[in-house]
Design a protein around this motif. Structure first.
Motif, PDB file in Angstrom:
ATOM      1  N   ALA A   1     -69.398 -72.683   3.751  1.00 45.69           N
ATOM      2  CA  ALA A   1     -69.995 -72.130   4.973  1.00 45.69           C
ATOM      3  C   ALA A   1     -69.366 -70.787   5.332  1.00 45.69           C
ATOM      4  CB  ALA A   1     -69.844 -73.119   6.128  1.00 45.69           C
ATOM      5  N   VAL A   2     -68.072 -70.609   4.992  1.00 47.66           N
ATOM      6  CA  VAL A   2     -67.378 -69.335   5.283  1.00 47.66           C
ATOM      7  C   VAL A   2     -68.045 -68.220   4.466  1.00 47.66           C
ATOM      8  CG1 VAL A   2     -65.175 -68.104   5.166  1.00 47.66           C
ATOM      9  CG2 VAL A   2     -65.208 -70.540   5.758  1.00 47.66           C
ATOM     10  N   VAL A   3     -68.219 -68.478   3.176  1.00 44.28           N
ATOM     11  CA  VAL A   3     -68.843 -67.481   2.294  1.00 44.28           C
ATOM     12  C   VAL A   3     -70.301 -67.246   2.726  1.00 44.28           C
ATOM     13  CG1 VAL A   3     -69.464 -66.964  -0.105  1.00 44.28           C
ATOM     14  CG2 VAL A   3     -67.340 -68.185   0.391  1.00 44.28           C
ATOM     15  N   ARG A   4     -70.980 -68.363   3.015  1.00 38.91           N
ATOM     16  CA  ARG A   4     -72.401 -68.270   3.373  1.00 38.91           C
ATOM     17  C   ARG A   4     -72.596 -67.435   4.646  1.00 38.91           C
ATOM     18  NH1 ARG A   4     -74.792 -73.936   3.889  1.00 38.91           N
ATOM     19  NH2 ARG A   4     -73.679 -73.848   5.859  1.00 38.91           N
ATOM     20  N   SER A   5     -71.750 -67.691   5.654  1.00 41.43           N
ATOM     21  CA  SER A   5     -71.879 -66.956   6.923  1.00 41.43           C
ATOM     22  C   SER A   5     -71.674 -65.462   6.698  1.00 41.43           C
ATOM     23  CB  SER A   5     -70.864 -67.464   7.945  1.00 41.43           C
ATOM     24  OG  SER A   5     -71.017 -68.842   8.114  1.00 41.43           O
ATOM     25  N   PHE A   6     -70.656 -65.137   5.852  1.00 43.95           N
ATOM     26  CA  PHE A   6     -70.373 -63.724   5.583  1.00 43.95           C
ATOM     27  C   PHE A   6     -71.575 -63.066   4.886  1.00 43.95           C
ATOM     28  CE2 PHE A   6     -68.921 -60.447   2.605  1.00 43.95           C
ATOM     29  CZ  PHE A   6     -68.352 -59.555   3.505  1.00 43.95           C
ATOM     30  N   LEU A   7     -72.107 -63.746   3.881  1.00 44.61           N
ATOM     31  CA  LEU A   7     -73.236 -63.184   3.131  1.00 44.61           C
ATOM     32  C   LEU A   7     -74.469 -63.037   4.026  1.00 44.61           C
ATOM     33  CD1 LEU A   7     -72.930 -64.976  -0.334  1.00 44.61           C
ATOM     34  CD2 LEU A   7     -72.394 -62.593   0.230  1.00 44.61           C
ATOM     35  N   ILE A   8     -74.712 -64.071   4.844  1.00 45.40           N
ATOM     36  CA  ILE A   8     -75.890 -64.011   5.726  1.00 45.40           C
ATOM     37  C   ILE A   8     -75.766 -62.821   6.679  1.00 45.40           C
ATOM     38  CG2 ILE A   8     -77.028 -65.197   7.686  1.00 45.40           C
ATOM     39  CD1 ILE A   8     -76.654 -67.816   6.167  1.00 45.40           C
ATOM     40  N   GLY A   9     -74.572 -62.655   7.274  1.00 41.70           N
ATOM     41  CA  GLY A   9     -74.347 -61.547   8.221  1.00 41.70           C
ATOM     42  C   GLY A   9     -74.587 -60.202   7.551  1.00 41.70           C
ATOM     43  N   SER A  10     -74.014 -60.040   6.355  1.00 42.37           N
ATOM     44  CA  SER A  10     -74.097 -58.743   5.660  1.00 42.37           C
ATOM     45  C   SER A  10     -75.525 -58.463   5.191  1.00 42.37           C
ATOM     46  CB  SER A  10     -73.163 -58.733   4.443  1.00 42.37           C
ATOM     47  OG  SER A  10     -71.867 -59.085   4.862  1.00 42.37           O
ATOM     48  N   ILE A  11     -76.112 -59.462   4.542  1.00 42.72           N
ATOM     49  CA  ILE A  11     -77.457 -59.257   3.975  1.00 42.72           C
ATOM     50  C   ILE A  11     -78.489 -59.086   5.099  1.00 42.72           C
ATOM     51  CG2 ILE A  11     -79.297 -60.343   2.598  1.00 42.72           C
ATOM     52  CD1 ILE A  11     -76.994 -61.655   0.936  1.00 42.72           C
ATOM     53  N   ALA A  12     -78.340 -59.871   6.164  1.00 37.33           N
ATOM     54  CA  ALA A  12     -79.298 -59.771   7.274  1.00 37.33           C
ATOM     55  C   ALA A  12     -79.272 -58.376   7.878  1.00 37.33           C
ATOM     56  CB  ALA A  12     -78.980 -60.818   8.334  1.00 37.33           C
TER      57      ALA A  12
ATOM     58  N   ILE B   1     -68.596 -55.000   8.045  1.00 32.90           N
ATOM     59  CA  ILE B   1     -67.471 -54.959   9.001  1.00 32.90           C
ATOM     60  C   ILE B   1     -67.680 -56.031  10.092  1.00 32.90           C
ATOM     61  CG2 ILE B   1     -66.232 -53.545  10.692  1.00 32.90           C
ATOM     62  CD1 ILE B   1     -67.140 -51.087   8.938  1.00 32.90           C
ATOM     63  N   GLY B   2     -68.935 -56.084  10.604  1.00 36.65           N
ATOM     64  CA  GLY B   2     -69.236 -57.075  11.653  1.00 36.65           C
ATOM     65  C   GLY B   2     -69.050 -58.498  11.143  1.00 36.65           C
ATOM     66  N   SER B   3     -69.466 -58.743   9.909  1.00 35.85           N
ATOM     67  CA  SER B   3     -69.333 -60.095   9.352  1.00 35.85           C
ATOM     68  C   SER B   3     -67.871 -60.483   9.182  1.00 35.85           C
ATOM     69  CB  SER B   3     -70.049 -60.193   8.004  1.00 35.85           C
ATOM     70  OG  SER B   3     -71.432 -60.030   8.192  1.00 35.85           O
ATOM     71  N   LEU B   4     -67.061 -59.496   8.755  1.00 35.09           N
ATOM     72  CA  LEU B   4     -65.630 -59.789   8.594  1.00 35.09           C
ATOM     73  C   LEU B   4     -64.996 -60.152   9.938  1.00 35.09           C
ATOM     74  CD1 LEU B   4     -64.434 -57.148   5.968  1.00 35.09           C
ATOM     75  CD2 LEU B   4     -64.347 -59.643   5.755  1.00 35.09           C
ATOM     76  N   ILE B   5     -65.316 -59.347  10.953  1.00 38.06           N
ATOM     77  CA  ILE B   5     -64.760 -59.637  12.291  1.00 38.06           C
ATOM     78  C   ILE B   5     -65.319 -60.974  12.796  1.00 38.06           C
ATOM     79  CG2 ILE B   5     -64.533 -58.839  14.683  1.00 38.06           C
ATOM     80  CD1 ILE B   5     -64.856 -55.948  13.559  1.00 38.06           C
ATOM     81  N   GLY B   6     -66.639 -61.181  12.533  1.00 38.57           N
ATOM     82  CA  GLY B   6     -67.276 -62.446  12.935  1.00 38.57           C
ATOM     83  C   GLY B   6     -66.607 -63.638  12.278  1.00 38.57           C
ATOM     84  N   LEU B   7     -66.239 -63.487  11.003  1.00 38.39           N
ATOM     85  CA  LEU B   7     -65.554 -64.565  10.297  1.00 38.39           C
ATOM     86  C   LEU B   7     -64.225 -64.884  10.954  1.00 38.39           C
ATOM     87  CD1 LEU B   7     -65.844 -64.252   6.410  1.00 38.39           C
ATOM     88  CD2 LEU B   7     -66.938 -65.859   7.948  1.00 38.39           C
ATOM     89  N   ILE B   8     -63.485 -63.819  11.331  1.00 37.74           N
ATOM     90  CA  ILE B   8     -62.173 -64.037  11.974  1.00 37.74           C
ATOM     91  C   ILE B   8     -62.372 -64.824  13.274  1.00 37.74           C
ATOM     92  CG2 ILE B   8     -60.219 -62.865  13.099  1.00 37.74           C
ATOM     93  CD1 ILE B   8     -60.713 -60.581  10.967  1.00 37.74           C
TER      94      ILE B   8
ATOM     95  N   ILE C   1     -71.288 -59.788  14.683  1.00 37.30           N
ATOM     96  CA  ILE C   1     -70.058 -60.574  14.896  1.00 37.30           C
ATOM     97  C   ILE C   1     -70.396 -61.928  15.514  1.00 37.30           C
ATOM     98  CG2 ILE C   1     -67.930 -60.703  16.282  1.00 37.30           C
ATOM     99  CD1 ILE C   1     -67.776 -57.596  15.977  1.00 37.30           C
ATOM    100  N   LEU C   2     -71.215 -61.889  16.594  1.00 37.15           N
ATOM    101  CA  LEU C   2     -71.539 -63.137  17.296  1.00 37.15           C
ATOM    102  C   LEU C   2     -72.334 -64.084  16.404  1.00 37.15           C
ATOM    103  CD1 LEU C   2     -72.368 -61.882  20.898  1.00 37.15           C
ATOM    104  CD2 LEU C   2     -70.310 -63.053  20.112  1.00 37.15           C
ATOM    105  N   ALA C   3     -73.332 -63.523  15.671  1.00 33.98           N
ATOM    106  CA  ALA C   3     -74.167 -64.368  14.814  1.00 33.98           C
ATOM    107  C   ALA C   3     -73.308 -65.078  13.762  1.00 33.98           C
ATOM    108  CB  ALA C   3     -75.258 -63.539  14.153  1.00 33.98           C
ATOM    109  N   VAL C   4     -72.417 -64.302  13.100  1.00 36.95           N
ATOM    110  CA  VAL C   4     -71.578 -64.892  12.042  1.00 36.95           C
ATOM    111  C   VAL C   4     -70.593 -65.905  12.632  1.00 36.95           C
ATOM    112  CG1 VAL C   4     -69.789 -64.348  10.328  1.00 36.95           C
ATOM    113  CG2 VAL C   4     -71.824 -62.937  10.483  1.00 36.95           C
TER     114      VAL C   4
END
Lengths: 251, 428
Positions: free
Chosen positions: B394-405, B348-355, B33-36
């Motif tokens: 950047a929104v899409v990129r952050s989500f993908l980075i969080g999930s893939i990482a 899940i973390g990336s979605l919350i991180g995005l919010i 969450i924090l990273a994203v």
């Protein structure tokens, strides 16, 4: 061999003698500078002058009225052209004020502004201010030699500033050995870089004083410009009114 | 069919595992969450900063500016004697070379001393045609008191293209900082003194019609006056220091620059697109590098954290994995189970991180960060408030980075789990 020696002596005397005036020969460098100051420095003066400023292909003539008293008081007013008419300057000591009729306001010119061009000419405000001060008060002097300059015999003087904060640390001066007028002055920075040069000509006699009536100045830093000042009318040691150098005149 | 069934079972197992050690799952998810969130926020802020500097370059010079090469060479000194002569003729010629809707205007920039009733200060004069000031600087939008030059509207001469230069109007709009220093208000008179191109001092009285706040500390030391007034003050009849061009679309810049450089009317002059701004060229790679470093930093923290917690999870469940292996669960299924588990945490973390990131970005976009005194010390002009700019990519990129990482970082613990020999694990 003897004939050759005589011929050499004659040739040498032709070449050297005109530059070697017996009047100047007996004087020390300080005394020569003193004689220059005696000519240039007056108790008071009133001058009508025309300044011709050439910048690239543009030539502008400006008419001026100048009053000086001692080394600390000066007043000048532009009479023409229309754009400059009514601009007045008053100098009291190291303070310089300008009145500009277009805004009906008096402003103090100080600091780095003093080193800027005075009314578009190759003179700076500081040049104008310093010109009425004695050279001996500001420079130490040495004789560097004798030369012919424009057909006139002259003594070459090297001047070096003896007071701090002076714009031109070195001055090289060719002094007419008969009239004791600087025919040419070269102003340089401490590094030796030439900043400005000035030529005085059309020397006239006013009482016991000689004075140049045509002054040409070139600011080396200013590209494609030159300024010539011709003194149309010069009066020395004339009484000036009590309010001659009052700020009330700046209106 | 069988594979789908197996996948469903694995999915259920992974989901169940998430809730077996809630604290550990929460810790891993918090990292994601924090990273994203920080990735997205940092990107929004840096975009805002780039936009800030770019906006300054455009506001100062339009999309393209034409000027004397000697003026360009010594631009910091503003040598107005190196100008463009015959401005009217050149402006007409330039206009013909540009696409429809392009605006062209002359500009003179010059240093000046300003005198108020009591105080005086140094200012930077921007002489411009009032209608053009609207189109390029949008001056009326930034007037905090009074009005813009020429009433702040197109005065009937046609925006930028006409002769609406406010001839004869001795009006001035002062930058906020100048007005404060001079202690003057709208309606009062200030005197501007400047050296003409020939070096003579001249002055003009100007009525303060407006006070502007353009946000940039540099711009608030600027005063705007009609071009004709400055031309008279500086002895620059039909001369300008720059010709500014504003195009409808940034894509038109390159072809317009090429066309102008071939044009005889401006031969010998510099034709400079705003992107050639030296500071901009120096700054953009720095900003991009900072963004990359930040991205890498958050990514590394996230990956290390997830690797650590997933390793702990594998160690805790080593017996269970061994039993599953003994019962016939293949190694790749074990790996898939662990990766599914961390993938779920990642998504899940990336979605919350995005919010969270979107909330922080929203604040930056709408409220910005006040720099004030900090910005004054910078060698570039930076608005005193830097507003963020949200980039959808950047929104899409952050989500993908969080999930893939999350998935990638669980790979090594998963492989380790798959290599456990059931018999050996039982003895541990």
């Amino acid at each position: 061999m003897r004939k050759f020696s005589i011929l050499a002596a004659i040739l040498l005397s032709i070449l050297i003698l005109p530059a070697y005036s017996p009047r100047a020969a007996a004087l020390t460098a300080d005394e020569i500078l003193d004689r220059v100051d005696e000519n240039m420095y007056a108790q008071s003066s009133v001058i009508e002058a025309e300044m011709t400023i050439t910048y690239k292909d543009r030539v502008v003539k400006k008419q001026m009225h100048i009053e000086n008293e001692g080394k600390d008081k000066a007043y000048s007013e532009f009479l023409a052209p229309e754009r400059d008419k009514g601009i007045k300057y008053l100098r009291l000591g190291d303070n310089l004020w300008m009145y500009h009729p277009s805004v009906n306001r008096v402003i103090n010119i100080a600091g780095h502004q003093l080193r800027q061009s005075a009314n578009g000419s190759d003179f700076s405000y500081e040049d104008m201010m310093e010109r009425s001060k004695k050279l001996q008060d500001r420079y130490t002097v040495q004789i560097a030699g004798n030369e012919q300059l424009g057909g006139r015999p002259s003594i070459v003087l090297d001047l070096e500033a003896k007071v701090s904060g002076i714009t031109y640390y070195r001055v090289k001066m060719w002094v007419d050995s008969e009239y004791f007028i600087a025919l040419r002055e070269e102003y340089s920075a401490k590094s030796g870089k030439l900043l400005k040069y000035l030529q005085n000509s059309d020397i006239q006699k006013y009482g016991s004083r000689y004075y140049p009536t045509r002054i040409t100045v070139k600011d080396v830093i200013r590209d494609a410009s030159a300024t010539e000042m011709v003194l149309k009318k010069v009066q020395f040691d004339v009484p000036l009114g009590a309010n001659a150098f009052s700020k009330d005149r700046l209106h | 069919m069988r594979t789908a069934m197996e996948m469903k079972i694995l999915f259920q197992l992974a989901l169940r595992n998430l809730f077996r050690n809630k604290r550990r799952t929460l810790l891993t998810m918090t990292l994601v969450i924090l990273a994203v969130a920080f990735l997205l926020t940092a990107d929004t802020y840096m975009n805002g900063m780039i936009n800030n500097v770019t906006e300054d370059a455009v506001k100062t010079s339009g999309h393209i500016r034409i000027q004397n090469k000697k003026f360009t060479a010594a631009e910091r000194m503003l040598p107005i004697q190196h100008n463009i002569s015959g401005y009217d003729r050149i402006r007409t010629a330039v206009q013909h070379k540009l696409p429809d809707g392009a605006g062209v205007t002359g500009q003179i920039r010059f240093p000046s001393m300003l005198y108020g009733p009591e105080k005086n200060t140094v200012g930077l004069g921007f002489a411009i045609e009032p209608a053009a000031a609207e189109e390029i600087l949008q001056l009326s939008h930034n007037i905090i008191e009074g009005r813009a030059l020429g009433g702040g509207k197109d005065d009937g001469h046609g925006a930028m293209n006409g002769s609406g230069n406010g001839a004869g109007r001795n009006e001035v709009v002062l930058g906020k900082e100048l007005a404060q220093r001079l202690q003057v208000k709208v309606g009062e008179t200030v005197s501007a003194f400047a050296k003409s191109q020939y070096g003579s001092f001249s002055g003009v009285n100007l009525i303060v019609v407006g006070i502007s706040d353009l946000g940039f500390s540099k711009f608030n030391k600027i005063f705007y006056l009609p071009l004709s007034t400055a031309q008279n003050l500086l002895e620059m009849d039909n001369q300008v220091t720059s010709i500014l061009i504003m195009l409808k679309d940034q894509k038109e810049i390159a072809p317009a620059v090429a066309a102008l450089r071939r044009d005889k009317a401006v031969a010998g002059y510099d034709v400079i697109p705003y992107t050639d701004n030296v500071l901009l060229q120096q700054l953009l790679p720095i900003v991009r590098a900072v963004v990359s470093i930040l991205l890498s930093f958050f990514l590394i923290i996230g990956i290390l954290g997830i690797t650590n917690t997933m390793s702990m999870a594998v160690m805790e469940r080593i017996h269970e994995i061994a039993v599953m292996g003994a019962l016939g669960l293949k190694r790749r299924k074990v790996i898939a189970l662990i990766l599914l588990e961390s993938g779920m945490i990642g998504v899940i973390g990336s979605l919350i991180g995005l919010i969270l990131g979107l909330a922080m970005s929203w604040y930056l976009v709408n409220h910005g960060i006040v720099l004030n005194d900090t910005a004054r010390g910078l060698p570039i002009s930076v608005k005193s408030v830097v507003y963020g700019q949200l980039n959808p990519v950047a929104v899409v990129r952050s989500f993908l980075i969080g999930s893939i990482a999350a998935v990638v970082s669980a790979f090594f613990p998963a492989r380790r789990a798959a290599r456990i020999e059931p018999a050996a694990a039982m003895r541990m």
